[in-house]
Design a protein around this motif. Structure first.
Motif, mmCIF file in Angstrom:
data_model
loop_
_atom_site.group_PDB
_atom_site.id
_atom_site.type_symbol
_atom_site.label_atom_id
_atom_site.label_comp_id
_atom_site.label_asym_id
_atom_site.label_seq_id
_atom_site.Cartn_x
_atom_site.Cartn_y
_atom_site.Cartn_z
ATOM 1 N N ARG A 106 0.860 -1.174 0.000
ATOM 2 C CA ARG A 106 0.000 0.000 0.000
ATOM 3 C C ARG A 106 0.906 1.236 0.000
ATOM 4 N NH1 ARG A 106 -5.380 0.541 1.492
ATOM 5 N NH2 ARG A 106 -5.656 -1.581 2.250
ATOM 6 N N ASP A 110 2.188 5.044 1.146
ATOM 7 C CA ASP A 110 2.188 5.862 2.361
ATOM 8 C C ASP A 110 1.747 7.299 2.104
ATOM 9 O OD1 ASP A 110 3.076 3.841 3.946
ATOM 10 O OD2 ASP A 110 5.149 4.537 4.106
ATOM 11 N N THR A 167 12.749 -5.330 8.067
ATOM 12 C CA THR A 167 11.636 -4.640 8.736
ATOM 13 C C THR A 167 11.620 -3.154 8.366
ATOM 14 O OG1 THR A 167 13.057 -4.383 10.674
ATOM 15 C CG2 THR A 167 11.533 -6.239 10.694
ATOM 16 N N SER A 206 9.910 -0.340 5.271
ATOM 17 C CA SER A 206 8.530 -0.038 4.851
ATOM 18 C C SER A 206 7.807 -1.286 4.348
ATOM 19 C CB SER A 206 8.521 0.986 3.722
ATOM 20 O OG SER A 206 9.159 2.150 4.112
ATOM 21 N N SER A 207 8.501 -2.102 3.551
ATOM 22 C CA SER A 207 7.852 -3.292 2.983
ATOM 23 C C SER A 207 7.599 -4.339 4.066
ATOM 24 C CB SER A 207 8.714 -3.906 1.879
ATOM 25 O OG SER A 207 9.087 -2.946 0.934
ATOM 26 N N GLN A 263 4.774 -3.707 6.341
ATOM 27 C CA GLN A 263 3.448 -3.916 5.741
ATOM 28 C C GLN A 263 3.126 -5.399 5.567
ATOM 29 O OE1 GLN A 263 3.501 -1.685 2.030
ATOM 30 N NE2 GLN A 263 2.404 -0.019 3.016
ATOM 31 N N ARG A 290 17.134 -6.646 11.849
ATOM 32 C CA ARG A 290 18.500 -6.192 12.111
ATOM 33 C C ARG A 290 18.448 -4.875 12.892
ATOM 34 N NH1 ARG A 290 22.617 -6.092 7.162
ATOM 35 N NH2 ARG A 290 21.417 -4.254 6.565
ATOM 36 N N THR A 291 17.652 -3.934 12.366
ATOM 37 C CA THR A 291 17.534 -2.633 13.036
ATOM 38 C C THR A 291 16.059 -2.273 13.182
ATOM 39 O OG1 THR A 291 19.439 -2.013 11.693
ATOM 40 C CG2 THR A 291 18.424 -0.268 12.977
ATOM 41 N N LYS A 333 16.224 7.794 8.734
ATOM 42 C CA LYS A 333 15.951 6.776 7.718
ATOM 43 C C LYS A 333 14.489 6.974 7.342
ATOM 44 C CE LYS A 333 17.739 2.558 8.680
ATOM 45 N NZ LYS A 333 18.346 1.447 9.450
ATOM 46 N N ARG A 334 14.056 6.395 6.249
ATOM 47 C CA ARG A 334 12.680 6.625 5.781
ATOM 48 C C ARG A 334 11.676 6.168 6.850
ATOM 49 N NH1 ARG A 334 7.724 5.699 3.980
ATOM 50 N NH2 ARG A 334 7.298 5.718 1.757
ATOM 51 N N GLY A 389 14.901 -4.598 0.807
ATOM 52 C CA GLY A 389 15.133 -3.314 0.161
ATOM 53 C C GLY A 389 15.786 -3.365 -1.206
ATOM 54 N N TRP A 399 19.916 3.371 3.403
ATOM 55 C CA TRP A 399 20.055 3.258 1.946
ATOM 56 C C TRP A 399 20.137 4.631 1.290
ATOM 57 C CZ3 TRP A 399 16.118 5.434 -0.807
ATOM 58 C CH2 TRP A 399 14.825 5.409 -0.295
HETATM 59 P P1 NAP Z 1 14.375 -0.955 3.330
HETATM 60 O O1 NAP Z 1 13.708 0.197 3.905
HETATM 61 O O2 NAP Z 1 15.735 -0.793 2.784
HETATM 62 O O3 NAP Z 1 14.385 -2.079 4.439
HETATM 63 C C1 NAP Z 1 15.123 -3.230 4.268
HETATM 64 C C2 NAP Z 1 15.109 -4.029 5.538
HETATM 65 O O4 NAP Z 1 15.880 -5.195 5.345
HETATM 66 C C3 NAP Z 1 15.744 -3.298 6.703
HETATM 67 O O5 NAP Z 1 15.066 -3.655 7.877
HETATM 68 C C4 NAP Z 1 17.169 -3.827 6.691
HETATM 69 O O6 NAP Z 1 17.812 -3.750 7.940
HETATM 70 C C5 NAP Z 1 16.905 -5.269 6.323
HETATM 71 N N1 NAP Z 1 18.062 -5.918 5.729
HETATM 72 C C6 NAP Z 1 18.718 -5.594 4.600
HETATM 73 N N2 NAP Z 1 19.735 -6.447 4.386
HETATM 74 C C7 NAP Z 1 19.721 -7.321 5.405
HETATM 75 C C8 NAP Z 1 20.516 -8.421 5.754
HETATM 76 N N3 NAP Z 1 21.575 -8.783 5.020
HETATM 77 N N4 NAP Z 1 20.222 -9.095 6.880
HETATM 78 C C9 NAP Z 1 19.180 -8.725 7.639
HETATM 79 N N5 NAP Z 1 18.383 -7.685 7.371
HETATM 80 C C10 NAP Z 1 18.655 -6.983 6.262
HETATM 81 O O7 NAP Z 1 13.512 -1.629 2.154
HETATM 82 P P2 NAP Z 1 11.926 -1.590 1.948
HETATM 83 O O8 NAP Z 1 11.246 -1.908 3.201
HETATM 84 O O9 NAP Z 1 11.621 -2.416 0.768
HETATM 85 O O10 NAP Z 1 11.644 -0.087 1.616
HETATM 86 C C11 NAP Z 1 12.447 0.617 0.680
HETATM 87 C C12 NAP Z 1 11.783 1.922 0.327
HETATM 88 O O11 NAP Z 1 10.733 1.656 -0.595
HETATM 89 C C13 NAP Z 1 11.105 2.617 1.478
HETATM 90 O O12 NAP Z 1 11.988 3.302 2.286
HETATM 91 C C14 NAP Z 1 10.109 3.477 0.742
HETATM 92 O O13 NAP Z 1 10.728 4.606 0.204
HETATM 93 C C15 NAP Z 1 9.666 2.547 -0.378
HETATM 94 N N6 NAP Z 1 8.477 1.780 0.045
HETATM 95 C C16 NAP Z 1 7.338 2.477 0.288
HETATM 96 C C17 NAP Z 1 6.220 1.825 0.728
HETATM 97 C C18 NAP Z 1 4.999 2.625 1.037
HETATM 98 O O14 NAP Z 1 4.804 3.714 0.552
HETATM 99 N N7 NAP Z 1 4.168 2.115 1.885
HETATM 100 C C19 NAP Z 1 6.224 0.454 0.907
HETATM 101 C C20 NAP Z 1 7.407 -0.241 0.629
HETATM 102 C C21 NAP Z 1 8.529 0.440 0.197
HETATM 103 P P3 NAP Z 1 18.698 -2.455 8.329
HETATM 104 O O15 NAP Z 1 17.704 -1.366 8.652
HETATM 105 O O16 NAP Z 1 19.500 -2.905 9.463
HETATM 106 O O17 NAP Z 1 19.513 -2.120 7.116
#
Ligand code: NAP
Length: 531
Positions: free
Chosen positions: A52, A54, A182, A184-185, A188, A205-206, A324-325, A376, A490
């Motif tokens: 979804r 944000d 953990t 944004s994705s 959700q 992790r964080t 962070k986001r 991510g 990131w």
């Molecule tokens: P993300 O914010 O980069 O989160 C990735 C998660 O994976 C983090 O918790 C990260 O931990 C963990 N991770 C990465 N590598 C790892 C590893 N080797 N071992 C363990 N944990 C690991 O990715 P995302 O959640 O897909 O979101 C990316 C961006 O997409 C968002 O910030 C946003 O801009 C967009 N997005 C938006 C929406 C929305 O609008 N609702 C939804 C999804 C995505 P660390 O924090 O420790 O690195």
């Protein structure tokens, strides 16, 4: 070999609008090339349960056409993935775009032919095209990152990345599932799948700060109100730093007593929105003010999550709120009160390897039917590097960007003439309500191409000095912000091994950025080399 005036890579929100502008306004022979089998970009690939947006729905879409805006009804406060896809299909039909889109073709290389002043594009289906202008509308968050964890190849179960979720339904019912990540994705996906799986183990992790989304059906009154206020909303989202309807007030956290301050936080918490960060003007600027918001969120989580040990892991923040986001959630913290959900703290119990049957951590061996990577993206630069772009004098983008993603305004790169980027590194992009930035980029690029064509010029290219100054400007703004206080994010390239560690998007806000872009256009692109 087929030749075009313009080739656009990607049929997401940006590619679709750019096609309309180039084809219908500039009358250029234009083709969009898209890797997927349909339009949608991010919203085509991100089909994971719970996906979804944000941004509030009435601000998440095109505003260039009053007719389009007024003929589409958003029914929920936050639009879900499938609704956004339907919306884009509605727009596509209105503008009759599909006939100029080539689907199921992934770009494998794009090379600038200096003598011919043309880009030569090759796809994985052995198709080759030539074009004068190449526009990368590949999105900022489209290069999925599956971390290279030892043993993944040996794993016998299936694994998925949230950003490459299959079209075919993934059966999770009564299964034992691992979720890594953990952000944004992850925030959700967890509450949705926890409803159906036998067991969900979340590897964190964080911990991330998350505010309740409080999604709801929009009443007729709300819908009529936003439709009536189309012009006002269109103006407003261009004036705020993030392209949302909220801006930052002058009031400081410190102008209020704790009781008064908490009342303001509580109101925003109950409303549910990314606007939580704009309760006070200094939350995103001043560490001490930020701490007050952080403490409020922490207290809320500690109240929601019943198991004190789990609550502690979820609130063991290592970065300031918004560095962070920030994320929105629907029952994320409540999910940890379910009997079938377990949290693993990777800080104290790291993953050693992935095994045939599951995941081995320092303290335990887990068996899983499936693994979900919510880990991510190789953000902003990844999608462009994957195109294998080669510019003047055979320079490869991957080498040119090995230390820093040099660009001017995030729109053009020195040595890569007639190549434009929408939502690129060096632009506000990921720090904004994305469609607002996209419209600004598409319109700027359209005006720029029109200028080149009207003046019968061959090419335009960012100058080295303008790109250098732009990198310095980004660094200066980032260094003065709280973004750089995050240990790892990131935004700074920390999540991808070997990636340059620099702040990637432009952190000065949309209005300031838009003014700079407008000035450049008004001054007839003096910062560029035009031939
Ligand atoms: P993300 O914010 O980069 O989160 C990735 C998660 O994976 C983090 O918790 C990260 O931990 C963990 N991770 C990465 N590598 C790892 C590893 N080797 N071992 C363990 N944990 C690991 O990715 P995302 O959640 O897909 O979101 C990316 C961006 O997409 C968002 O910030 C946003 O801009 C967009 N997005 C938006 C929406 C929305 O609008 N609702 C939804 C999804 C995505 P660390 O924090 O420790 O690195």
């Amino acid at each position: 070999m087929l030749q075009f005036d313009t080739i656009i890579i990607g049929a997401g929100i940006s590619g679709l609008y750019q096609l309309h502008k180039c084809r219908d306004e500039l009358n250029l022979k234009t083709l969009v090339i898209e890797e997927g089998s349909d339009i949608g970009g991010t919203w085509y690939w991100n089909r994971y349960p719970g996906a979804r947006c944000d941004s509030e729905s009435h601000t998440y879409g095109y505003t260039f056409s009053k007719k389009i805006y007024k003929n589409w009804i958003w029914k929920e406060k936050y639009p879900k993935q499938n609704t956004i896809l339907k919306y884009l299909k509605f727009v596509e039909k209105k503008l009759d775009l599909k006939k100029d889109i080539l689907f199921n073709n992934k770009i494998i290389s794009a090379r600038y032919l200096e003598r011919k002043n043309l880009w030569k594009i090759e796809t994985n289906k052995n198709k080759v095209f030539l074009t004068k202008y190449l526009i990368c509308a590949v999105g900022s968050l489209s290069s999925a990152n599956i971390p290279k964890i030892k043993g993944l190849n040996a794993y016998k179960g299936k694994y998925y990345h949230t950003g490459r979720w299959p079209k075919k339904k993934v059966n999770l019912k009564d299964q034992v599932i691992a979720q890594i990540g953990t952000g944004s994705s992850g925030i959700q996906v967890a509450p949705e799948i926890a409803k159906v799986v036998k067991k969900l183990v979340i590897f964190q992790r964080t911990p991330n700060y998350s505010i309740p989304a409080r999604n709801k059906k929009l009443t007729k009154e709300i819908i009529n109100n936003y439709l009536k206020n189309y012009e006002k909303i269109k103006k407003l989202i261009k004036k705020t730093p993030g392209g949302h309807t909220f801006s930052f007030p002058n009031r400081s956290v410190f102008d209020f007593s704790k009781i008064e301050r908490d009342k303001i936080f509580e109101k925003a918490w109950l409303k549910g929105s990314l606007a939580f960060r704009a309760c006070f003007g200094d939350i995103t600027k001043n560490l001490k003010a930020n701490q007050k918001a952080s403490n409020f969120i922490k207290e809320k989580i500690l109240k929601i999550v019943k198991d004190k040990k789990i609550a502690k892991i979820l609130t063991n923040f290592d970065h300031p709120f918004t560095s962070k986001r920030p994320t929105l959630n629907t029952n994320y913290y409540e999910t940890f009160n379910k009997k079938n959900v377990q949290l693993v703290d990777l800080k104290t119990n790291p993953i050693i390897k992935i095994t045939k049957k599951g995941i081995k951590t320092k303290n335990k061996d887990f068996n899983f039917d499936k693994i979900i990577f919510a880990t991510g993206y190789d953000a902003l630069t990844g999608p462009l590097l994957s195109l294998n772009l080669v510019g003047k004098k055979q320079i490869k983008l991957k080498d040119y960007w090995s230390k820093i993603p040099k660009s001017y305004l995030g729109l053009m790169i020195p040595k890569f003439p007639n190549l434009f980027i929408i939502q690129g590194p060096g632009s506000p992009s990921v720090l904004t309500n994305v469609p607002v930035q996209i419209e600004q980029h598409v319109e700027w690029i359209t005006h720029c191409i029109s200028f080149i064509e009207l003046n019968k010029k061959r090419s335009i290219e960012a100058s080295l000095s303008s790109a250098k100054n732009w990198s310095n400007e980004i660094k200066k703004l980032a260094d003065a912000s709280l973004f750089m206080k995050a240990k790892s994010s990131w935004y700074k390239g920390d999540n991808i091994p070997g990636k340059p560690k620099v702040f990637i998007p432009y952190p000065g806000g949309l209005p300031r950025y838009r003014n700079i872009c407008n000035k450049v256009e008004k001054n007839q692109y003096k910062e560029f080399l035009i031939k």
